[in-house]
Scaffold this active site. Structure first.
Site, PDB file in Angstrom:
ATOM      1  N   SER A 494       0.842  -1.187   0.000  1.00  9.02           N
ATOM      2  CA  SER A 494       0.000   0.000   0.000  1.00  9.02           C
ATOM      3  C   SER A 494       0.889   1.253   0.000  1.00  9.02           C
ATOM      4  O   SER A 494       1.700   1.420  -0.901  1.00  9.02           O
ATOM      5  CB  SER A 494      -0.955  -0.033   1.188  1.00  9.02           C
ATOM      6  OG  SER A 494      -1.970   0.925   1.053  1.00  9.02           O
ATOM      7  N   ASP A 579      -8.865  -4.326  -6.491  1.00  7.20           N
ATOM      8  CA  ASP A 579      -8.458  -3.377  -5.448  1.00  7.20           C
ATOM      9  C   ASP A 579      -9.233  -2.071  -5.589  1.00  7.20           C
ATOM     10  O   ASP A 579      -9.111  -1.377  -6.596  1.00  7.20           O
ATOM     11  CB  ASP A 579      -6.953  -3.110  -5.583  1.00  7.20           C
ATOM     12  CG  ASP A 579      -6.376  -2.392  -4.374  1.00  7.20           C
ATOM     13  OD1 ASP A 579      -7.125  -1.681  -3.680  1.00  7.20           O
ATOM     14  OD2 ASP A 579      -5.169  -2.536  -4.135  1.00  7.20           O
ATOM     15  N   HIS A 611      -7.166  -5.236  -2.177  1.00  3.66           N
ATOM     16  CA  HIS A 611      -6.040  -4.511  -1.591  1.00  3.66           C
ATOM     17  C   HIS A 611      -5.309  -5.421  -0.608  1.00  3.66           C
ATOM     18  O   HIS A 611      -5.469  -5.333   0.606  1.00  3.66           O
ATOM     19  CB  HIS A 611      -6.543  -3.249  -0.890  1.00  3.66           C
ATOM     20  CG  HIS A 611      -5.457  -2.254  -0.617  1.00  3.66           C
ATOM     21  ND1 HIS A 611      -4.708  -1.677  -1.611  1.00  3.66           N
ATOM     22  CD2 HIS A 611      -4.990  -1.722   0.540  1.00  3.66           C
ATOM     23  CE1 HIS A 611      -3.842  -0.829  -1.095  1.00  3.66           C
ATOM     24  NE2 HIS A 611      -3.985  -0.854   0.220  1.00  3.66           N
TER      25      HIS A 611
END
Length: 637
Positions: A494, A579, A611
């Site tokens: 991330s 995602d 994600h």
């Protein structure tokens, strides 16, 4: 309570006392055996135990057809365990008891984060029922209404995808009753100890407000207003529901606990520290009593006001010496409990304990019994001084059996970025340490838990001072002689993936390779593709990250995709097709730019993930490839 989630996780456990910063330790005496990747990331045989409200039944998650499903059994062992769900596409990871006969759980679809809430009878007599069968809707539990066996309160963005209303859901019939009308700026709702919605949290651009009402027939009125940089967070009502416990850093660097009277507007200080936030309260719902407060420095700590709770906690620590202990769940009367012990080397062991039978701890699950504590590496708190004089904290894990000198290193910046790394067992870190690599985790500026000033120091610093803090940590490790300057890699997920890309771009001389896991590559794309329910916070994001229009030059300068020509070392990128936060186009852009220059880039895409990878087979694919990639470039001479 203001927030009464029924979904608990081991990651959220309160643990023990803070430990002082220490210098890097000497290596342990023996090199552990090389352990398979699967040992770190395959599913435990049993996990996530919960107790029914009456304490007569417990439930847990157990793999079935490679997916976590809910199992139920009587505590007294009078009947065999039974499986009450049949998930085959996605693990069930969040669940809890609604009443003594019913369980609720959440699942999304292929990682899209549009979670639906399902209820299923605990005796397995019928199939689960979707309480929120609406396409594109995200739902969560607001309050389990422990005194109402037929209903729960849920949040759902059914009327407007950008905001959430509260609903009363009948768990028997599935009937939904809308309880609130979100005008578009309410980002959260809060309940009292009886499950009545008494608070609303409002975001008006850069202003945050707390609204209050005496009862559900009244209109909300404002009781607090502040700039978003200041925090005023209600964390619970007193037992009689008349006053509110507040965590606030208004006028101070660190959050303190206050008691606020909405009628007189009087605010009394309960607890504060000069060097740390009060991070939460310890509360007994059965006794409707404030037990104490918790905090987090290098490790977590607690301060008890209640003698009974303090004595019990001290007894737990004595029962599990050297371990961190916590309570993951209790029966409604809080006499029967689930206890967990963990450490940086122990993933967790869960026990059942009945306070009416002192001393009898029943082992429910050793989460990863195939991992031996003596084969795991120690995680040690560290600190260093950044180039502008700011003190930066973090953690360093050294591989066992190797001198703490000239080691291959993986720098592992955390995601968020408004989050932090904490002390404890981390399977990624242990895998890398088992492969002979040291792991450096840096809580760069903007990380939470270090006060308001430290958080604000990271505003609009993506790729800039935040990245410099990571770089300064690497240089500190080199200056200490711990890191081999020719064998340093960087890996993160991330925001950590973004920091990986920017590290390879901004300081290419430092790194031999990088791994970007669902990382941001284009700041413009990030703002264009945010989930709809993030939009109420868009104004704040423009202040903390930047404004795509006003800060266009900065966005171009610090978006990795525009500077792929500066990356000259191997790169591995992993991405989920579904995602909703960092859309696949971000990684596609980066891979295309790298391949156009002939730079080695490995690209792993999973079409049924979002994600981060949830399904075990996808996680194993990623970690096998990541481990092989890092070893190939850092440890094999």
């Amino acid at each position: 309570m203001v927030s009464s989630p029924i979904f608990l996780s081991l990651a959220a456990l309160s643990v023990l006392l803070a430990s002082p910063l220490t210098a890097a330790p000497a290596a342990d005496q023996s090199v552990p055996p090389r352990l398979p990747v699967e040992d770190f990331f395959r599913q435990p045989e049993k996990t996530a135990f919960r107790l029914s409200p009456n304490g007569k039944m417990y439930s847990w998650l157990e793999p079935w057809k490679d997916r976590f499903n809910v199992m139920v059994a009587p505590v007294d062992g009078s009947q065999p365990a039974r499986r009450v769900t049949a998930a085959t596409e996605r693990d069930i990871r969040s669940y809890g008891w609604v009443n003594d006969e019913t369980i609720v759980y959440a699942q999304d679809f292929g990682g899209d984060e549009n979670y639906h809430l399902y209820v299923t009878p605990a005796d397995g007599s019928s199939a689960p029922k979707d309480l929120t069968p609406f396409k594109g809707v995200r739902a969560s539990v607001l309050d389990d209404l422990e005194d109402d066996p037929e209903h729960i309160l849920i949040l759902m963005n059914k009327e407007n995808p950008e905001v959430f209303d509260a609903y009363r859901a009948n768990v028997k019939t599935g009937e939904l009753t809308r309880l609130t009308d979100n005008p578009g700026n309410v980002v959260g709702w809060g309940t009292d100890n009886d499950g009545h919605i008494r608070l609303a949290y409002v975001s008006d651009g850069l202003t945050s407000r707390v609204l209050y009402r005496e009862n559900e027939s009244e209109k909300f009125r404002e009781i607090f207003s502040s700039d978003f940089k200041d925090s005023i967070e209600p964390v619970g009502f007193t037992g009689d529901n008349k006053k509110i416990y507040l965590l606030s850093n208004l006028g101070h660097d660190y959050s303190a606990l206050y008691l606020y009277d909405p009628q007189t507007k009087k605010q009394d200080l309960i607890c504060s520290f000069t060097d740390r936030d009060v991070s939460g309260i310890l509360w007994s719902q059965a006794r409707r009593t404030l037990l104490g407060v918790s905090w987090y420095t290098d490790r977590s700590g607690r301060l008890y006001f209640d003698e009974e709770a303090r004595d019990f906690y001290e007894a737990l620590k004595a029962r599990f010496p050297g371990m961190e202990v916590g309570i993951t769940d209790t029966s409604k009367n809080e006499r029967r409990i689930i206890v967990v012990e963990t450490s940086d080397k122990v993933p967790g062991r869960l026990y059942y304990y009945d306070k009416d039978k002192p001393g009898e701890f029943k082992l429910l699950a050793d989460l990863y019994p195939w991992l031996k504590e003596e084969h795991m590496a120690s995680m040690k708190p560290i600190s260093f001084t950044a180039r502008d004089g700011l003190t930066i904290h973090g953690y360093l894990t050294l591989p066992l059996g190797r001198p703490a000198k000239n080691l291959p290193v993986v720098v592992n910046p955390h995601g968020g970025p408004e989050a932090r790394d904490t002390w404890g067992y981390d399977p990624e870190v242990q895998l890398l340490a088992n492969r002979g690599m040291a792991v450096l985790q840096v809580n760069y500026r903007v990380s939470t838990g270090y006060g308001k000033a430290f958080w604000k120091a990271g505003f609009k610093q993506w790729g800039q001072k935040q990245q410099d803090d990571i770089t300064d940590g690497v240089k500190w490790l080199i200056s200490e002689g711990i890191a081999d300057p020719k064998r340093i890699g960087i890996y993160g997920g991330s925001y950590g993936g973004y920091a990986t890309l920017m590290g390879l771009i901004k300081t290419p001389e430092l790194y031999r390779c990088g791994v970007d896991y669902v990382g941001v590559a284009n700041l413009f794309t990030l703002f264009k593709s945010i989930p709809s329910y993030w939009r109420p916070m868009l104004t704040v994001m423009k202040e903390t990250i930047g404004d795509p229009k006003k800060d266009k030059v900065m966005f171009q300068q610090y978006s990795p995709v525009y500077h792929a020509d500066k990356i000259n070392v191997p790169l591995f990128i992993a991405q989920g097709t579904n995602d909703p936060r960092v859309v696949k186009d971000q990684s596609d852009q980066m891979v295309k730019a790298m391949k156009a220059r002939g730079i080695e880039v490995e690209y792993l895409v999973k079409n049924n993930e979002g994600h981060g990878f949830s399904n075990v087979e996808n996680r194993l694919d990623f970690y096998r490839q990541m481990s092989d990639f890092l070893e190939r470039h850092l440890t094999k001479r």
